[in-house]
Motif scaffolding. Structure first.
Motif, PDB file in Angstrom:
ATOM      1  N   UNK A 154     -15.166  -7.941   8.631  1.00 47.46           N
ATOM      2  CA  UNK A 154     -16.155  -8.963   8.309  1.00 47.46           C
ATOM      3  C   UNK A 154     -15.470 -10.249   7.857  1.00 47.46           C
ATOM      4  N   UNK A 155     -14.530 -10.122   6.939  1.00 49.12           N
ATOM      5  CA  UNK A 155     -13.829 -11.303   6.428  1.00 49.12           C
ATOM      6  C   UNK A 155     -13.039 -11.984   7.536  1.00 49.12           C
ATOM      7  N   UNK A 156     -12.341 -11.200   8.344  1.00 53.11           N
ATOM      8  CA  UNK A 156     -11.574 -11.774   9.452  1.00 53.11           C
ATOM      9  C   UNK A 156     -12.498 -12.451  10.457  1.00 53.11           C
ATOM     10  N   UNK A 157     -13.636 -11.813  10.758  1.00 54.09           N
ATOM     11  CA  UNK A 157     -14.581 -12.384  11.705  1.00 54.09           C
ATOM     12  C   UNK A 157     -15.183 -13.682  11.200  1.00 54.09           C
ATOM     13  N   UNK A 158     -15.510 -13.727   9.921  1.00 55.41           N
ATOM     14  CA  UNK A 158     -16.067 -14.950   9.343  1.00 55.41           C
ATOM     15  C   UNK A 158     -15.031 -16.074   9.357  1.00 55.41           C
ATOM     16  N   UNK A 159     -13.813 -15.754   8.981  1.00 56.67           N
ATOM     17  CA  UNK A 159     -12.762 -16.771   8.987  1.00 56.67           C
ATOM     18  C   UNK A 159     -12.548 -17.321  10.392  1.00 56.67           C
ATOM     19  N   UNK A 160     -12.546 -16.433  11.386  1.00 57.81           N
ATOM     20  CA  UNK A 160     -12.334 -16.864  12.767  1.00 57.81           C
ATOM     21  C   UNK A 160     -13.471 -17.749  13.269  1.00 57.81           C
ATOM     22  N   UNK A 161     -14.676 -17.516  12.755  1.00 55.52           N
ATOM     23  CA  UNK A 161     -15.845 -18.288  13.177  1.00 55.52           C
ATOM     24  C   UNK A 161     -16.027 -19.574  12.379  1.00 55.52           C
ATOM     25  N   UNK A 162     -15.137 -19.828  11.437  1.00 54.28           N
ATOM     26  CA  UNK A 162     -15.243 -21.032  10.625  1.00 54.28           C
ATOM     27  C   UNK A 162     -16.263 -20.944   9.516  1.00 54.28           C
ATOM     28  N   UNK A 163     -16.656 -19.724   9.157  1.00 51.28           N
ATOM     29  CA  UNK A 163     -17.618 -19.516   8.072  1.00 51.28           C
ATOM     30  C   UNK A 163     -16.916 -19.731   6.738  1.00 51.28           C
ATOM     31  N   UNK A 164     -17.613 -20.356   5.805  1.00 52.92           N
ATOM     32  CA  UNK A 164     -17.015 -20.710   4.519  1.00 52.92           C
ATOM     33  C   UNK A 164     -17.160 -19.633   3.447  1.00 52.92           C
ATOM     34  N   UNK A 165     -18.217 -18.811   3.553  1.00 53.72           N
ATOM     35  CA  UNK A 165     -18.556 -17.953   2.421  1.00 53.72           C
ATOM     36  C   UNK A 165     -19.179 -16.651   2.882  1.00 53.72           C
ATOM     37  N   UNK A 166     -19.100 -15.657   1.992  1.00 54.92           N
ATOM     38  CA  UNK A 166     -19.756 -14.375   2.212  1.00 54.92           C
ATOM     39  C   UNK A 166     -20.469 -13.975   0.925  1.00 54.92           C
ATOM     40  N   UNK A 167     -21.599 -13.298   1.087  1.00 56.16           N
ATOM     41  CA  UNK A 167     -22.274 -12.670  -0.036  1.00 56.16           C
ATOM     42  C   UNK A 167     -21.940 -11.189  -0.021  1.00 56.16           C
ATOM     43  N   UNK A 168     -21.550 -10.652  -1.150  1.00 53.33           N
ATOM     44  CA  UNK A 168     -21.067  -9.270  -1.201  1.00 53.33           C
ATOM     45  C   UNK A 168     -21.994  -8.382  -2.022  1.00 53.33           C
ATOM     46  N   UNK A 169     -21.833  -7.057  -1.805  1.00 54.89           N
ATOM     47  CA  UNK A 169     -22.624  -6.045  -2.500  1.00 54.89           C
ATOM     48  C   UNK A 169     -21.704  -5.153  -3.310  1.00 54.89           C
ATOM     49  N   UNK A 170     -22.172  -4.775  -4.491  1.00 55.95           N
ATOM     50  CA  UNK A 170     -21.329  -4.096  -5.458  1.00 55.95           C
ATOM     51  C   UNK A 170     -20.795  -2.765  -4.960  1.00 55.95           C
TER      52      UNK A 170
END
Length: 267
Positions: free
Chosen positions: A19-35
Motif C-alpha cells: 500500500x505504501x509503495x503503491x501510494x508513493x508510486x502514484x504520487x499520493x501524499x498521505x495514508x489513513x491507518x487503522x490500529x
C-alpha cells in the motif's frame, strides 16, 4: 496527488508495505491507518515505513468505544500509537449503548465525560481527538453520536486544538442540517478530518460494508467538498470505503479509482 489520502480500510487486503509503495508510486501524499493492522505490522516499523516513503499519516482509526470496560487504557494506547505514527488526528467512534441499557442520552453524556478525561493525555501527546458521527442505524451497537451537531456539542467544552470532529459523507449525507453544521465546525475550528465514501443501494446484508467509492452512489460529493472548502479546511481528504467487492479487487486498481473519484469530487 495533492490533498488526497488513501484510507487503509479502502484496500483492506493490500499489505501495508505494498500500500505504501503503491501510494508513493502514484504520487499520493498521505495514508489513513487503522490500529489493528498497524499493531500487527509493528507500530514503530509502520511509522518508519511511511516516513521513509515520504508519506504523511492523515489519521489513525480508531479510538472510542467508551461503553467497553477498559476504555480508558485502550484509548491511552491509541493516543500513544497516533503520536508514534506522527499523526495529529485520532478518530473516535463513540461506541453504542451499554449492555442492557436503553438510555441513549446517558450514553452520550458518558461519551462527553470520557473525552474530557482523555483531553489532558491527548494534549500532552500532541494528538487531536476527532469525534466521528455515524449514521443513526449504528446507534445501538457502534456509535450513539449520530449527527454532526451532536459531535460538535460534545466537543464544545474542550479546546478546539484538542477535540475536533470528522465529516464522513457516507454517514452524514442524509442530514439536512449538516450544511449548517459544517459551517459551525469551521467557525469553531473543529474540522479535524474529511472523508469521502458513497452510499450505494441496495445495501448489503452487512450494512457496515455498504460504502461505495466516490461517484458510485447517491451522495452529492461536490456539495460536501464545497462546504468543507469554504470553512478554510486545508487538510487531506481521505477516501474510506468498506465493501467486499472493493476489497476483492487489486489495490492499485482501487487506488486509481479512488483518486479519480476524489478528483471529481473536489474539482
Amino acid at each position: 496527488m495533492k490533498g488526497f489520502s488513501l484510507n487503509q480500510a479502502t484496500t483492506k487486503r493490500w499489505p501495508l508495505d505494498d500500500l505504501v509503495a503503491g501510494c508513493a508510486a502514484a504520487g499520493v501524499e498521505a495514508v489513513g491507518l487503522w490500529r489493528e493492522e498497524v499493531a500487527e505490522y509493528g507500530t514503530d516499523k509502520a511509522a518508519a515505513l511511511v516516513r521513509d516513503a515520504g508519506l504523511t499519516v492523515s489519521s489513525l482509526c480508531r479510538g472510542g468505544f467508551f461503553h467497553d470496560p477498559g476504555w480508558y487504557d485502550e484509548n491511552r494506547r491509541a493516543i500513544d500509537q497516533a503520536a508514534t505514527l506522527g499523526t495529529d488526528t485520532l478518530v473516535l467512534v463513540s461506541g453504542g449503548l451499554p449492555d442492557g441499557s436503553r438510555d441513549i442520552d446517558g450514553a452520550r453524556r458518558q461519551v462527553g465525560e470520557a473525552i474530557g478525561r482523555l483531553v489532558p493525555d491527548a494534549q500532552a501527546a500532541g494528538v487531536r481527538l476527532a469525534i466521528e458521527p455515524l449514521h443513526p442505524m449504528f446507534c445501538s451497537d457502534r456509535c450513539v453520536v449520530a449527527t454532526l451537531d451532536q459531535a460538535l456539542d460534545l466537543a464544545s467544552p474542550y479546546p478546539a486544538s484538542v477535540v475536533g470532529v470528522v465529516i464522513d459523507t457516507y454517514h452524514l449525507w442524509w442530514d439536512d442540517r449538516v450544511w449548517d453544521g459544517i459551517a459551525r465546525a469551521g467557525r469553531e475550528g473543529r474540522l479535524a478530518s474529511f472523508q469521502l465514501a458513497d452510499w450505494i443501494t441496495p445495501l448489503p446484508s452487512g450494512v457496515l460494508l455498504g460504502r461505495g467509492l466516490p461517484g458510485t452512489g447517491s451522495v452529492d460529493m461536490r456539495r460536501f467538498a464545497r462546504a468543507v472548502r469554504e470553512t478554510g479546511f486545508d487538510g487531506h481528504v481521505e477516501v474510506e470505503v468498506f465493501h467486499e467487492d472493493v476489497w476483492s479487487r487489486p489495490g492499485p486498481e482501487v487506488l486509481a479509482e479512488a483518486i479519480a473519484g476524489y478528483e471529481e469530487a473536489v474539482a
